[in-house]
Scaffold this motif. Structure first.
Motif: not given
Length: 655
Positions: A148-163
């Motif tokens: 769950i800890g790793m998934l939370i950071v992965q989900d947040i990583a979507v934002v810079p990837l989208m930029i």
């Protein structure tokens, strides 16, 4: 009816797909994607007349998904696994992107498309993983916390990837435009956190005063989507703005209410998003490329799963945890759909790559429950050939453990219990999954094992089959239930005393076979209330009657069935009714220089003298010939009226 008919058709298709997914014990999003395939343009069944309008509504779903993610974001959830989550996850994303890039180049794709491939497969599915963990009863285990800890950071990583990724898709963009996008994002974040933390909470406080839920929900929607649209106007991602708005609101007093109100809308519009995802999947493409898709899933299973497992091991997690994490997070996640849609809209990737990723994602999601269930059998095979991994232990007796107490959880509560057992010389052992808390227990010379109490091999080392009692002090009810389930599979006759978080959880634990469930917060509240009522001179009998009633209601199952427990409660009641009072003997008190027998204290006041402190030395149960001196601190037992009478005489001056 136009779009109204389309929405009705989508709702019915989503309901059927959702019911089918639920029946097959799969996440609902797979049912929604299947429904999208059925009503999409590539199907011969009922088709949607205006797909573009549905896609526009789906964009709102993306914004609400990211908005809710921002509202749910909490560093507290990352605290127990912060190192692997905050450091290990970025490493995993970079390694997976590098692997995907190499794979794309091997396929003969352009560097940009290869980067997109790596980015899309680097993300795992939060929804599928949580669903799998819940179905298997593994939420609360150490491996689930890591995931769950790793998934939370992965989900947040979507934002810079989208930029970043859309900028790379333009060959002429180069680093200047990419750098400008990063600068704009940073400036937007600063402005949002500066203004948002000051203006938005005031706005919500003003609206909340009217007690109108409709206005509050409307305000939340307007804030989340409005800020998302503002970011779109300045050339940034709509979803990025929604995510930042959620993060800002999560720090306010209205974050929890905003999240609870937005979830139904998020789920409805999110359903439209996953339906639109399914519409773009061409079944003919899937069947024509089924071999490649299955090969891709197998490669992800082996390579991406290995990346997760190796990183988990490198960050100090042993035993079954690396296997569980690798097998649980190998799939391609739902936020990859969000990222892929951005790629299609910016024409960075074509429909073929989109369909390939979508098909790979769906099949990998379906395979996740089966893959996750392999962790136990594979770990047993590993143990058979390589033996047990040595667990870190400290102060375990040389003769082993027998007739001892096992304490699951070495936090403050567990350490207090351990100190008492240590003083009484009762054998015990603590099991703690947090290394720093384990070191604190070790520093106090407590017998301690570093490990996850939900794992079978850890329980075997505690010799739970020879233990007298299991005390579970872990605050998480999910973790408590997991420990109870595993403990009963080893020793069904073992009495278990567990910490609970509420009345419903107490009932749930009793149903699960727990001997007694304790509510620390309730016990602390009762003691605070008791002290307050004593201060207000409420009769001790009334106070005790109230506390007894509360305890009987909460601990009813054990109270009514165990006579020893009832006896302890009665003794506890007597203890509170016989409060100890202290009085200082004055120079001219009628008790001064007289023996206990001469004062006739018992006959005059009704109290019993149970101790005297003279010059810092305590004399318990003084004899009849004990002679009082000025300055003696006398401890007496009796009712409040009797103690008050004694105090008046002890401190009274003779005439």
């Amino acid at each position: 009816m136009g779009i109204a008919a389309d929405i009705v058709t989508i709702m019915l298709a989503a309901l059927i797909g959702g019911l089918l997914a639920q029946w097959l014990k799969q996440p609902l999003i797979l049912g929604y994607i299947l429904a999208g395939i059925v009503v999409g343009p590539h199907s011969a069944a009922v088709q949607i007349s205006d797909i573009h309008e549905i896609e526009r509504l789906a964009e709102i779903g993306v914004g609400l998904l990211l908005f809710a993610l921002g509202l749910e974001f909490s560093l507290k959830e990352l605290a127990p696994v912060r190192k692997i989550a905050l450091i290990g996850t970025p490493i995993q994303i970079v390694l997976t992107i590098a692997f995907g890039y190499g794979l794309g180049i091997f396929f003969g794709w352009s560097p940009v498309k290869s980067l997109w491939l790596g980015s899309l497969i680097s993300l795992s599915s939060t929804m599928v993983t949580l669903k799998t963990l819940m179905n298997r009863g593994l939420l609360g285990t150490l491996s689930s916390k890591v995931m769950i800890g790793m998934l939370i950071v992965q989900d947040i990583a979507v934002v810079p990837l989208m930029i970043i990724l859309p900028q790379l898709s333009n060959p002429k963009a180069g680093l200047p435009i990419l750098g400008f996008a990063v600068v704009k994002s940073a400036a937007f974040l600063l402005i949002m956190f500066y203004l948002g933390t000051r203006l938005l909470p005031r706005l919500l406080a003003y609206i909340a005063k009217w007690n109108s839920r409709e206005l509050f929900i409307l305000a939340i929607m307007a804030i989340g989507l409005g800020i998302g649209y503002a970011t779109y106007l300045v050339g940034l991602s709509f979803a990025f703005g929604a995510f930042v708005a959620g993060m800002v609101l999560s720090e306010s007093d209205y974050g929890h209410q905003a999240l609870s109100d937005i979830i139904p809308l998020r789920d409805i519009f999110g359903m439209l998003f996953f339906i639109s995802v399914g519409m773009l999947l061409d079944p003919r493409f899937l069947f024509a490329n089924l071999g490649k898709v299955l090969l891709m899933v197998l490669v992800l299973f082996l390579v991406k799963g290995s990346i997760f497992a190796v990183l988990t091991r490198m960050f100090g997690y042993g035993n079954i945890v690396p296997l569980a994490v690798g097998l649980g997070l190998f799939q391609v996640g739902e936020f990859s759909f969000v990222l892929a849609r951005v790629g299609v809209e910016t024409e960075a990737i074509g429909n073929n790559l989109y369909s390939f990723i979508l098909a790979t994602s769906v099949i990998s999601m379906v395979a996740t429950p089966l893959a996750s269930s392999l962790a136990g059998p594979l770990y047993k095979v590993k143990k058979h050939f390589l033996g047990h991994e040595r667990l870190e232990t400290s102060n375990i007796p040389d003769h082993g453990l027998s007739r001892h107490i096992v304490i699951a959880g070495g936090g403050q509560l567990g350490q207090h219990i351990a100190a008492m057992l240590n003083h009484l010389q009762i054998p015990f052992v603590i099991v703690e999954a947090n290394h720093q808390r384990m070191l604190k227990c070790k520093a106090k010379n407590f017998p301690v094992i570093f490990g996850d109490m939900t794992q079978e091999n850890v329980m075997k080392i505690t010799r739970l089959n020879k233990a007298r009692l299991l005390l579970i002090t872990i605050p998480s009810i999910v973790a408590v239930e997991a420990v109870v389930k595993q403990a009963q599979s080893i020793n069904k006759k073992l009495h278990i005393v567990a910490r609970a978080e509420g009345k419903e959880q107490v009932k749930q634990l009793y149903k699960g076979g727990v001997y007694m469930a304790v509510l620390p917060e309730m016990e602390a509240g009762l003691e605070i209330a008791r002290q307050a009522l004593l201060h207000l001179d409420v009769p001790i009998t009334s106070i005790q009657q109230f506390t007894d009633t509360v305890r009987q209601q909460m601990y009813g199952p054990i109270y009514h069935s165990d006579p020893d427990f009832q006896l302890m409660e009665k003794l506890d009641t007597i203890k509170y009714q016989l409060e100890i009072g202290w009085a200082k003997v004055a120079e001219n008190s009628p008790f001064t220089h007289k023996t206990l027998m001469e004062t006739k204290v018992r006959n005059i006041t009704g109290v019993s003298v149970v101790g005297v402190i003279r010059k810092g030395i305590f004399a318990p149960n003084p004899k009849a010939d004990y002679r009082f001196s000025p300055g003696d601190l006398v401890a007496v037992v009796g009712s409040k009226q009797e103690r008050d009478h004694f105090q008046l005489l002890a401190e009274e001056k003779s005439v």
